[in-house]
Design a protein around this motif. Structure first.
Motif, PDB file in Angstrom:
ATOM      1  N   ARG A  20      63.630  88.038  22.686  1.00  0.00           N
ATOM      2  CA  ARG A  20      62.735  89.143  23.027  1.00  0.00           C
ATOM      3  C   ARG A  20      62.188  88.906  24.421  1.00  0.00           C
ATOM      4  NH1 ARG A  20      57.412  90.406  22.969  1.00  0.00           N
ATOM      5  NH2 ARG A  20      56.785  88.354  22.243  1.00  0.00           N
ATOM      6  N   MET A  21      62.340  89.883  25.280  1.00  0.00           N
ATOM      7  CA  MET A  21      61.774  89.824  26.632  1.00  0.00           C
ATOM      8  C   MET A  21      60.907  91.057  26.835  1.00  0.00           C
ATOM      9  SD  MET A  21      64.948  88.733  29.057  1.00  0.00           S
ATOM     10  CE  MET A  21      65.802  87.193  28.889  1.00  0.00           C
ATOM     11  N   GLU A  22      59.720  90.841  27.408  1.00  0.00           N
ATOM     12  CA  GLU A  22      58.825  91.954  27.716  1.00  0.00           C
ATOM     13  C   GLU A  22      58.204  91.758  29.092  1.00  0.00           C
ATOM     14  OE1 GLU A  22      55.853  92.605  24.755  1.00  0.00           O
ATOM     15  OE2 GLU A  22      57.313  93.239  23.243  1.00  0.00           O
ATOM     16  N   GLN A  23      58.312  92.787  29.913  1.00  0.00           N
ATOM     17  CA  GLN A  23      57.704  92.824  31.243  1.00  0.00           C
ATOM     18  C   GLN A  23      58.049  91.594  32.081  1.00  0.00           C
ATOM     19  OE1 GLN A  23      56.400  95.689  32.172  1.00  0.00           O
ATOM     20  NE2 GLN A  23      56.773  96.408  30.093  1.00  0.00           N
ATOM     21  N   ILE A  38      62.721  93.212  33.920  1.00  0.00           N
ATOM     22  CA  ILE A  38      63.211  93.565  32.591  1.00  0.00           C
ATOM     23  C   ILE A  38      62.012  94.083  31.796  1.00  0.00           C
ATOM     24  CG2 ILE A  38      64.362  92.728  30.508  1.00  0.00           C
ATOM     25  CD1 ILE A  38      65.409  90.375  32.332  1.00  0.00           C
ATOM     26  N   PRO A  39      61.860  95.395  31.683  1.00  0.00           N
ATOM     27  CA  PRO A  39      60.719  95.938  30.960  1.00  0.00           C
ATOM     28  C   PRO A  39      60.724  95.520  29.481  1.00  0.00           C
ATOM     29  CG  PRO A  39      61.862  97.671  32.162  1.00  0.00           C
ATOM     30  CD  PRO A  39      62.686  96.436  32.271  1.00  0.00           C
ATOM     31  N   GLU A  40      61.882  95.625  28.832  1.00  0.00           N
ATOM     32  CA  GLU A  40      61.991  95.255  27.429  1.00  0.00           C
ATOM     33  C   GLU A  40      63.455  94.965  27.101  1.00  0.00           C
ATOM     34  OE1 GLU A  40      60.973  96.954  22.960  1.00  0.00           O
ATOM     35  OE2 GLU A  40      60.605  98.211  24.701  1.00  0.00           O
ATOM     36  N   PHE A  41      63.684  93.871  26.379  1.00  0.00           N
ATOM     37  CA  PHE A  41      65.031  93.500  25.930  1.00  0.00           C
ATOM     38  C   PHE A  41      64.901  92.763  24.613  1.00  0.00           C
ATOM     39  CE2 PHE A  41      68.419  90.378  25.536  1.00  0.00           C
ATOM     40  CZ  PHE A  41      69.533  91.197  25.611  1.00  0.00           C
ATOM     41  N   ASN A  42      65.697  93.172  23.631  1.00  0.00           N
ATOM     42  CA  ASN A  42      65.728  92.510  22.328  1.00  0.00           C
ATOM     43  C   ASN A  42      67.178  92.276  21.929  1.00  0.00           C
ATOM     44  OD1 ASN A  42      62.854  92.560  21.511  1.00  0.00           O
ATOM     45  ND2 ASN A  42      63.136  94.763  21.691  1.00  0.00           N
ATOM     46  N   GLY A  75      55.554  88.029  32.591  1.00  0.00           N
ATOM     47  CA  GLY A  75      56.205  88.534  31.397  1.00  0.00           C
ATOM     48  C   GLY A  75      56.387  87.465  30.337  1.00  0.00           C
ATOM     49  N   THR A  76      57.012  87.859  29.242  1.00  0.00           N
ATOM     50  CA  THR A  76      57.204  86.994  28.088  1.00  0.00           C
ATOM     51  C   THR A  76      58.671  86.921  27.722  1.00  0.00           C
ATOM     52  OG1 THR A  76      55.052  87.646  27.213  1.00  0.00           O
ATOM     53  CG2 THR A  76      56.578  86.647  25.663  1.00  0.00           C
ATOM     54  N   ASP A  83      57.770  81.047  22.404  1.00  0.00           N
ATOM     55  CA  ASP A  83      57.446  81.652  23.690  1.00  0.00           C
ATOM     56  C   ASP A  83      57.836  80.685  24.810  1.00  0.00           C
ATOM     57  OD1 ASP A  83      56.394  82.845  25.939  1.00  0.00           O
ATOM     58  OD2 ASP A  83      54.369  83.030  25.150  1.00  0.00           O
TER      59      ASP A  83
END
Length: 130
Positions: A20-23, A38-42, A75-76, A83
């Motif tokens: 999971r990637m966010e921002q 990368i705004p969002e990736f799952n 981002g995360t 994490d």
């Protein structure tokens, strides 16, 4: 048929993405350096992913972020519920040794070792695989 709240929670946990990637934002240093956002990736268990693009489009940067070789500026990045952005460099290295297999394109190979030697060597650094 009634569904209890615990059943819904258990089902949601079962479909939790393994990646999971966010921002996420990362930029290589330099005046005309490449940057990636990368705004969002799952990615869920069992999914396949193909990275396709011209040279310089960010494929290697994405993979470097994914396996913790480089850390994002913001981002995360969560892998298997961990994490990555909260881990130290040493902890990311340890996690990578336990969970990733990487064969680099052109470097990081032992020139005096066989192909098998180069593939098996990282297992010496993985505690659970010794």
């Amino acid at each position: 048929m009634a569904i209890a709240a615990n059943d819904i929670t258990a089902g949601a946990a079962a479909v939790r993405p393994v990646v999971r990637m966010e921002q996420v934002r990362f930029a290589w240093p330099g005046r005309n350096a490449f940057a990636i956002a990368i705004p969002e990736f799952n990615l869920s268990a069992g999914d396949s992913l193909l990275l396709l693009g011209p040279s310089g489009s960010g494929k290697s940067t994405f993979l470097s972020l994914l396996c913790g070789i480089v850390a994002p500026q913001s981002g995360t990045i969560e892998i298997l519920g961990t994490d990555f952005t909260a881990l130290s460099g040493v902890a990311r290295d340890r996690f990578r040794a336990e969970h990733f297999g990487i064969i680099f394109q052109m470097f990081n190979l032992l020139p005096y070792g066989t192909a098998v030697d180069n593939i098996v060597l990282p297992l010496a650094f993985a505690r659970t695989r010794r």
